[in-house]
Design a protein around this motif. Structure first.
Motif, PDB file in Angstrom:
ATOM      1  N   HIS A 134       0.851  -1.195   0.000  1.00  0.00           N
ATOM      2  CA  HIS A 134       0.000   0.000   0.000  1.00  0.00           C
ATOM      3  C   HIS A 134       0.884   1.241   0.000  1.00  0.00           C
ATOM      4  CE1 HIS A 134      -3.377  -2.628   0.775  1.00  0.00           C
ATOM      5  NE2 HIS A 134      -2.690  -3.164   1.764  1.00  0.00           N
ATOM      6  N   PHE A 135       0.732   2.081  -1.034  1.00  0.00           N
ATOM      7  CA  PHE A 135       1.616   3.227  -1.224  1.00  0.00           C
ATOM      8  C   PHE A 135       0.853   4.552  -1.301  1.00  0.00           C
ATOM      9  CE2 PHE A 135       3.995  -0.435  -2.483  1.00  0.00           C
ATOM     10  CZ  PHE A 135       5.319  -0.142  -2.195  1.00  0.00           C
ATOM     11  N   GLU A 136      -0.336   4.601  -0.776  1.00  0.00           N
ATOM     12  CA  GLU A 136      -1.137   5.822  -0.849  1.00  0.00           C
ATOM     13  C   GLU A 136      -0.675   6.843   0.180  1.00  0.00           C
ATOM     14  OE1 GLU A 136      -3.389   6.500  -3.235  1.00  0.00           O
ATOM     15  OE2 GLU A 136      -2.775   4.575  -4.072  1.00  0.00           O
ATOM     16  N   LEU A 137      -0.794   8.093  -0.176  1.00  0.00           N
ATOM     17  CA  LEU A 137      -0.417   9.189   0.701  1.00  0.00           C
ATOM     18  C   LEU A 137      -1.222   9.121   1.997  1.00  0.00           C
ATOM     19  CD1 LEU A 137       1.370  11.705   0.858  1.00  0.00           C
ATOM     20  CD2 LEU A 137      -0.519  13.012  -0.096  1.00  0.00           C
ATOM     21  N   GLY A 138      -0.528   9.199   3.130  1.00  0.00           N
ATOM     22  CA  GLY A 138      -1.170   9.194   4.435  1.00  0.00           C
ATOM     23  C   GLY A 138      -1.420   7.819   5.026  1.00  0.00           C
ATOM     24  N   GLU A 139      -1.166   6.756   4.280  1.00  0.00           N
ATOM     25  CA  GLU A 139      -1.367   5.402   4.811  1.00  0.00           C
ATOM     26  C   GLU A 139      -0.255   5.039   5.777  1.00  0.00           C
ATOM     27  OE1 GLU A 139      -1.924   2.218   2.073  1.00  0.00           O
ATOM     28  OE2 GLU A 139      -3.665   3.122   1.151  1.00  0.00           O
ATOM     29  N   ALA A 140      -0.583   4.192   6.733  1.00  0.00           N
ATOM     30  CA  ALA A 140       0.413   3.639   7.650  1.00  0.00           C
ATOM     31  C   ALA A 140       1.074   2.423   6.990  1.00  0.00           C
ATOM     32  CB  ALA A 140      -0.264   3.220   8.952  1.00  0.00           C
ATOM     33  N   LEU A 141       2.153   1.987   7.556  1.00  0.00           N
ATOM     34  CA  LEU A 141       2.824   0.778   7.079  1.00  0.00           C
ATOM     35  C   LEU A 141       1.879  -0.410   7.237  1.00  0.00           C
ATOM     36  CD1 LEU A 141       5.655  -0.211   6.085  1.00  0.00           C
ATOM     37  CD2 LEU A 141       6.098  -0.828   8.465  1.00  0.00           C
ATOM     38  N   SER A 142       1.736  -1.203   6.197  1.00  0.00           N
ATOM     39  CA  SER A 142       0.843  -2.369   6.259  1.00  0.00           C
ATOM     40  C   SER A 142       1.481  -3.487   7.083  1.00  0.00           C
ATOM     41  CB  SER A 142       0.511  -2.868   4.854  1.00  0.00           C
ATOM     42  OG  SER A 142       1.662  -3.440   4.243  1.00  0.00           O
ATOM     43  N   LYS A 143       0.651  -4.381   7.602  1.00  0.00           N
ATOM     44  CA  LYS A 143       1.156  -5.497   8.412  1.00  0.00           C
ATOM     45  C   LYS A 143       2.083  -6.389   7.602  1.00  0.00           C
ATOM     46  CE  LYS A 143      -2.692  -5.655  11.627  1.00  0.00           C
ATOM     47  NZ  LYS A 143      -3.805  -6.432  12.161  1.00  0.00           N
ATOM     48  N   GLY A 144       1.706  -6.668   6.360  1.00  0.00           N
ATOM     49  CA  GLY A 144       2.542  -7.513   5.508  1.00  0.00           C
ATOM     50  C   GLY A 144       3.896  -6.883   5.241  1.00  0.00           C
ATOM     51  N   ALA A 145       3.918  -5.588   4.987  1.00  0.00           N
ATOM     52  CA  ALA A 145       5.183  -4.895   4.749  1.00  0.00           C
ATOM     53  C   ALA A 145       6.043  -4.881   6.010  1.00  0.00           C
ATOM     54  CB  ALA A 145       4.914  -3.474   4.267  1.00  0.00           C
ATOM     55  N   ALA A 146       5.413  -4.735   7.171  1.00  0.00           N
ATOM     56  CA  ALA A 146       6.160  -4.755   8.433  1.00  0.00           C
ATOM     57  C   ALA A 146       6.841  -6.110   8.630  1.00  0.00           C
ATOM     58  CB  ALA A 146       5.240  -4.432   9.603  1.00  0.00           C
ATOM     59  N   LEU A 147       6.147  -7.189   8.297  1.00  0.00           N
ATOM     60  CA  LEU A 147       6.760  -8.522   8.392  1.00  0.00           C
ATOM     61  C   LEU A 147       7.933  -8.658   7.425  1.00  0.00           C
ATOM     62  CD1 LEU A 147       3.584 -10.767   8.680  1.00  0.00           C
ATOM     63  CD2 LEU A 147       5.300 -10.358  10.458  1.00  0.00           C
ATOM     64  N   ASN A 148       7.746  -8.176   6.203  1.00  0.00           N
ATOM     65  CA  ASN A 148       8.812  -8.238   5.206  1.00  0.00           C
ATOM     66  C   ASN A 148      10.015  -7.410   5.638  1.00  0.00           C
ATOM     67  OD1 ASN A 148       7.064  -9.800   3.706  1.00  0.00           O
ATOM     68  ND2 ASN A 148       6.449  -8.144   2.355  1.00  0.00           N
ATOM     69  N   LEU A 149       9.766  -6.269   6.264  1.00  0.00           N
ATOM     70  CA  LEU A 149      10.830  -5.417   6.779  1.00  0.00           C
ATOM     71  C   LEU A 149      11.669  -6.164   7.806  1.00  0.00           C
ATOM     72  CD1 LEU A 149      12.225  -2.653   7.194  1.00  0.00           C
ATOM     73  CD2 LEU A 149      10.358  -2.079   8.773  1.00  0.00           C
ATOM     74  N   GLY A 150      11.029  -6.884   8.696  1.00  0.00           N
ATOM     75  CA  GLY A 150      11.754  -7.665   9.700  1.00  0.00           C
ATOM     76  C   GLY A 150      12.675  -8.697   9.068  1.00  0.00           C
ATOM     77  N   HIS A 151      12.189  -9.394   8.058  1.00  0.00           N
ATOM     78  CA  HIS A 151      13.008 -10.388   7.358  1.00  0.00           C
ATOM     79  C   HIS A 151      14.188  -9.720   6.645  1.00  0.00           C
ATOM     80  CE1 HIS A 151      10.421 -13.814   8.083  1.00  0.00           C
ATOM     81  NE2 HIS A 151       9.369 -13.121   7.659  1.00  0.00           N
ATOM     82  N   ALA A 152      13.933  -8.583   6.014  1.00  0.00           N
ATOM     83  CA  ALA A 152      14.994  -7.881   5.286  1.00  0.00           C
ATOM     84  C   ALA A 152      16.067  -7.367   6.243  1.00  0.00           C
ATOM     85  CB  ALA A 152      14.393  -6.728   4.476  1.00  0.00           C
ATOM     86  N   LEU A 153      15.668  -6.880   7.409  1.00  0.00           N
ATOM     87  CA  LEU A 153      16.642  -6.394   8.376  1.00  0.00           C
ATOM     88  C   LEU A 153      17.556  -7.519   8.844  1.00  0.00           C
ATOM     89  CD1 LEU A 153      17.728  -4.080  10.126  1.00  0.00           C
ATOM     90  CD2 LEU A 153      16.023  -4.728  11.858  1.00  0.00           C
ATOM     91  N   VAL A 154      16.994  -8.663   9.146  1.00  0.00           N
ATOM     92  CA  VAL A 154      17.808  -9.817   9.558  1.00  0.00           C
ATOM     93  C   VAL A 154      18.778 -10.199   8.441  1.00  0.00           C
ATOM     94  CG1 VAL A 154      17.722 -12.285  10.128  1.00  0.00           C
ATOM     95  CG2 VAL A 154      16.146 -10.677  11.238  1.00  0.00           C
ATOM     96  N   PHE A 155      18.304 -10.173   7.202  1.00  0.00           N
ATOM     97  CA  PHE A 155      19.179 -10.494   6.079  1.00  0.00           C
ATOM     98  C   PHE A 155      20.353  -9.522   6.005  1.00  0.00           C
ATOM     99  CE2 PHE A 155      20.546  -9.641   1.744  1.00  0.00           C
ATOM    100  CZ  PHE A 155      21.014 -10.894   1.388  1.00  0.00           C
ATOM    101  N   VAL A 156      20.090  -8.233   6.102  1.00  0.00           N
ATOM    102  CA  VAL A 156      21.168  -7.236   6.018  1.00  0.00           C
ATOM    103  C   VAL A 156      22.150  -7.426   7.167  1.00  0.00           C
ATOM    104  CG1 VAL A 156      21.692  -4.767   6.175  1.00  0.00           C
ATOM    105  CG2 VAL A 156      19.832  -5.561   4.711  1.00  0.00           C
TER     106      VAL A 156
END
Length: 172
Positions: A134-156
């Protein structure tokens, strides 16, 4: 750039971009914020903070070519609506791209500008795309994106912050 200025540059640049006001487009800046916190907390036991510089902007611009100079490795981090879940990590090369004439550009186009400006091959560069929804102006981070962020951080943390550039033979 002088030789003295090059020696002051940290070897690894993690460069995120995205608009925090546009929902999941904030994934890149959120990753580097969390990475900066992690590096500051682990600095007593781990000298990684001395090797890693973090840079965040809304978009890549031609002026960012100077931020790449003197690096051993660069990792670009951005949100993506089309990459597989939870993220995609890949080596990137300079590519001719007309986006260098627009307001924002792709990392591959920035590498092409680097080659033109410095008359040399850029350092090894990678693109970490984190899946967003979800990339609309004013939207919060989506739950799915938050999960993906966690995986990406561990990878980095596990694969990109080493004394050597990332090993391209390892699966991402």
């Amino acid at each position: 750039m002088t030789e003295a200025a090059v020696k002051k540059v940290k070897p690894l640049l993690v460069f995120s971009y995205g608009n925090p006001a546009r929902g999941d487009d904030a994934l890149g800046p959120l990753l580097t914020d969390q990475l900066a916190d992690w590096l500051s907390q682990s600095s007593a036991q781990n000298p990684l903070g001395e090797r890693v510089e973090i840079l965040t902007d809304y978009q890549l611009q031609i002026e960012h070519v100077t931020d790449l100079y003197g690096r051993e490795q660069v990792v670009f981090v951005d949100a993506s609506v089309s990459c597989p879940q939870p993220y995609r990590f890949r080596a990137i090369q300079a590519e001719d791209d007309a986006s260098y004439t627009t307001h924002a550009l792709k990392p591959q186009a920035l590498l092409q500008v680097y080659e033109q400006v410095y008359q040399q091959v850029p350092p090894p560069c990678y693109l970490l795309e984190i899946r967003g929804y979800h990339f609309e102006l004013g939207e919060a981070l989506s739950k799915g994106a938050a999960l993906n962020l966690g995986h990406a951080l561990v990878f980095v943390q596990s694969n990109c912050l080493t004394d050597q550039p990332y090993d391209r033979t390892k699966p991402a």
